[in-house]
Design an enzyme around this catalytic site. Structure first.
Site, PDB file in Angstrom:
ATOM      1  N   LYS A  32       0.687  -1.189  -0.112  1.00 47.64           N
ATOM      2  CA  LYS A  32       0.073  -0.076   0.078  1.00 47.64           C
ATOM      3  C   LYS A  32       0.831   1.172  -0.048  1.00 47.64           C
ATOM      4  O   LYS A  32       1.586   1.501   1.058  1.00 47.64           O
ATOM      5  CB  LYS A  32      -0.894   0.012   1.371  1.00 47.64           C
ATOM      6  CG  LYS A  32      -1.947   1.132   1.224  1.00 47.64           C
ATOM      7  CD  LYS A  32      -2.639   1.175   2.114  1.00 47.64           C
ATOM      8  CE  LYS A  32      -2.216   1.983   3.645  1.00 47.64           C
ATOM      9  NZ  LYS A  32      -1.842   3.460   3.350  1.00 47.64           N
ATOM     10  N   ASP A  59      -3.498   4.412  -2.176  1.00 52.77           N
ATOM     11  CA  ASP A  59      -4.353   4.725  -1.350  1.00 52.77           C
ATOM     12  C   ASP A  59      -4.392   6.407  -1.218  1.00 52.77           C
ATOM     13  O   ASP A  59      -3.814   6.881  -0.171  1.00 52.77           O
ATOM     14  CB  ASP A  59      -4.178   4.401   0.095  1.00 52.77           C
ATOM     15  CG  ASP A  59      -5.198   4.676   1.219  1.00 52.77           C
ATOM     16  OD1 ASP A  59      -6.147   4.697   0.988  1.00 52.77           O
ATOM     17  OD2 ASP A  59      -4.757   4.497   2.475  1.00 52.77           O
ATOM     18  N   LYS A  61      -7.381   8.363  -1.138  1.00 47.38           N
ATOM     19  CA  LYS A  61      -8.488   8.774  -0.357  1.00 47.38           C
ATOM     20  C   LYS A  61      -9.117  10.049  -1.152  1.00 47.38           C
ATOM     21  O   LYS A  61      -9.185  11.294  -0.166  1.00 47.38           O
ATOM     22  CB  LYS A  61      -8.201   8.915   1.076  1.00 47.38           C
ATOM     23  CG  LYS A  61      -7.891   7.818   1.903  1.00 47.38           C
ATOM     24  CD  LYS A  61      -7.861   8.119   3.384  1.00 47.38           C
ATOM     25  CE  LYS A  61      -7.559   6.904   4.067  1.00 47.38           C
ATOM     26  NZ  LYS A  61      -6.075   6.505   3.997  1.00 47.38           N
ATOM     27  N   ASP A  64     -13.480  15.227  -3.269  1.00 45.04           N
ATOM     28  CA  ASP A  64     -13.564  16.632  -3.898  1.00 45.04           C
ATOM     29  C   ASP A  64     -15.046  16.449  -4.654  1.00 45.04           C
ATOM     30  O   ASP A  64     -15.584  15.396  -4.649  1.00 45.04           O
ATOM     31  CB  ASP A  64     -12.677  16.905  -4.709  1.00 45.04           C
ATOM     32  CG  ASP A  64     -12.017  18.293  -4.790  1.00 45.04           C
ATOM     33  OD1 ASP A  64     -13.245  19.133  -5.150  1.00 45.04           O
ATOM     34  OD2 ASP A  64     -11.098  18.832  -4.619  1.00 45.04           O
ATOM     35  N   THR A 123      -9.877   4.744  10.874  1.00 40.26           N
ATOM     36  CA  THR A 123      -9.518   4.094  12.119  1.00 40.26           C
ATOM     37  C   THR A 123      -8.984   5.009  13.336  1.00 40.26           C
ATOM     38  O   THR A 123      -9.056   4.496  14.296  1.00 40.26           O
ATOM     39  CB  THR A 123      -8.750   3.162  11.889  1.00 40.26           C
ATOM     40  OG1 THR A 123      -7.571   3.339  11.501  1.00 40.26           O
ATOM     41  CG2 THR A 123      -9.508   1.969  10.978  1.00 40.26           C
ATOM     42  N   ARG A 214       3.129  -0.209  10.549  1.00 39.28           N
ATOM     43  CA  ARG A 214       4.317  -0.284  11.502  1.00 39.28           C
ATOM     44  C   ARG A 214       4.693  -1.621  12.257  1.00 39.28           C
ATOM     45  O   ARG A 214       5.957  -1.897  12.488  1.00 39.28           O
ATOM     46  CB  ARG A 214       4.122   0.775  12.649  1.00 39.28           C
ATOM     47  CG  ARG A 214       4.418   2.280  12.251  1.00 39.28           C
ATOM     48  CD  ARG A 214       3.605   3.424  12.844  1.00 39.28           C
ATOM     49  NE  ARG A 214       2.273   3.157  12.862  1.00 39.28           N
ATOM     50  CZ  ARG A 214       1.432   4.012  13.092  1.00 39.28           C
ATOM     51  NH1 ARG A 214       2.029   5.095  13.981  1.00 39.28           N
ATOM     52  NH2 ARG A 214       0.241   4.400  12.897  1.00 39.28           N
TER      53      ARG A 214
END
Length: 235
Positions: A32, A59, A61, A64, A123, A214
């Protein structure tokens, strides 16, 4: 089963991204790459990672007005990522414009069409944050509302926290792909994620793709961490 893990490569350094992806090839299902990476490296950065032969989840997102998002999706479609994202809160017309353009442009340039995913609620947002930005009701209520709107727009999948997966799996079409960030093995720190779950728990709830950053990228040995997660998932 195929490896459901997409590793979130959160860096702006293209050499680091390529090196990390190379070290994880065969240990994760894909990579990703987000807005941070794309804003520095652009399409060339995406193509450099995709050139390794691993599926790419771009990714961005997008959020608009419909015409602007459709224009941006036209460029994304030419890169042929496996997955890409828009915000469901952009509304029905915006989502439909994105989905239509992704498919039309991919067909026009002869490349595979990316699956367009609608992000429901990030999240990092919990109930208190929901109230602060003016959303009424519970997090789950809002996620389900946005999921229904996304389905009307013909979206390919949804991004949600692991705690909404079971409810959405019961609500959406069988073929709707559920992509879940906020995944933390029991041996990893939660960080800034609020609504989290272990990889095995999320899969049991019905998640199709697990986004993990991570716990893998921040490990002393990323390959060993990815291998440990794969073993826990039985893939």
């Amino acid at each position: 089963m195929p490896n459901p893990v997409y590793v979130a490569v959160d860096t702006t350094n293209i050499n680091q991204a390529v090196a990390l992806a190379t070290s994880l090839k065969g240990l994760v299902g894909g990579v990703k790459l987000g807005l941070e990476f794309f804003s520095v490296n652009g399409p060339a950065g995406i193509e450099a990672v995709a050139g390794l032969g691993m599926p790419v989840f771009l990714d961005l997102k997008l959020h608009d007005i419909p015409n602007t998002v459709a224009g941006a999706m036209k460029g994304v479609a030419r890169l042929a990522p496996r997955l890409t994202t828009i915000h469901a809160s952009g509304g029905l017309a915006m989502m439909k414009a994105a989905v239509d353009m992704a498919r039309e442009e991919a067909a026009r340039v002869g490349r595979p069409a990316a699956k367009v995913l609608a992000v429901t609620i990030l999240t990092s947002i919990d109930q208190a944050a929901m109230a602060a930005i003016g959303y009424g009701g519970s997090v789950l209520d809002q996620v389900k509302r946005l999921a229904d709107l996304a389905e009307q727009a013909g979206i390919d999948g949804l991004v949600c926290s692991p705690h909404e997966v079971a409810a959405l799996r019961a609500q959406v079409r069988k073929e709707t792909v559920l992509v879940v960030p906020g995944i933390r093995p029991t041996w990893a720190e939660a960080g800034d994620q609020k609504r989290i779950m272990t990889p095995s728990e999320a899969r049991a709830q019905g998640a199709d793709i697990l986004v993990i950053g991570r716990p893998i990228t921040g490990a002393a040995d990323p390959a060993a961490a990815a291998r440990r997660i794969a073993e826990e998932l039985g893939v």
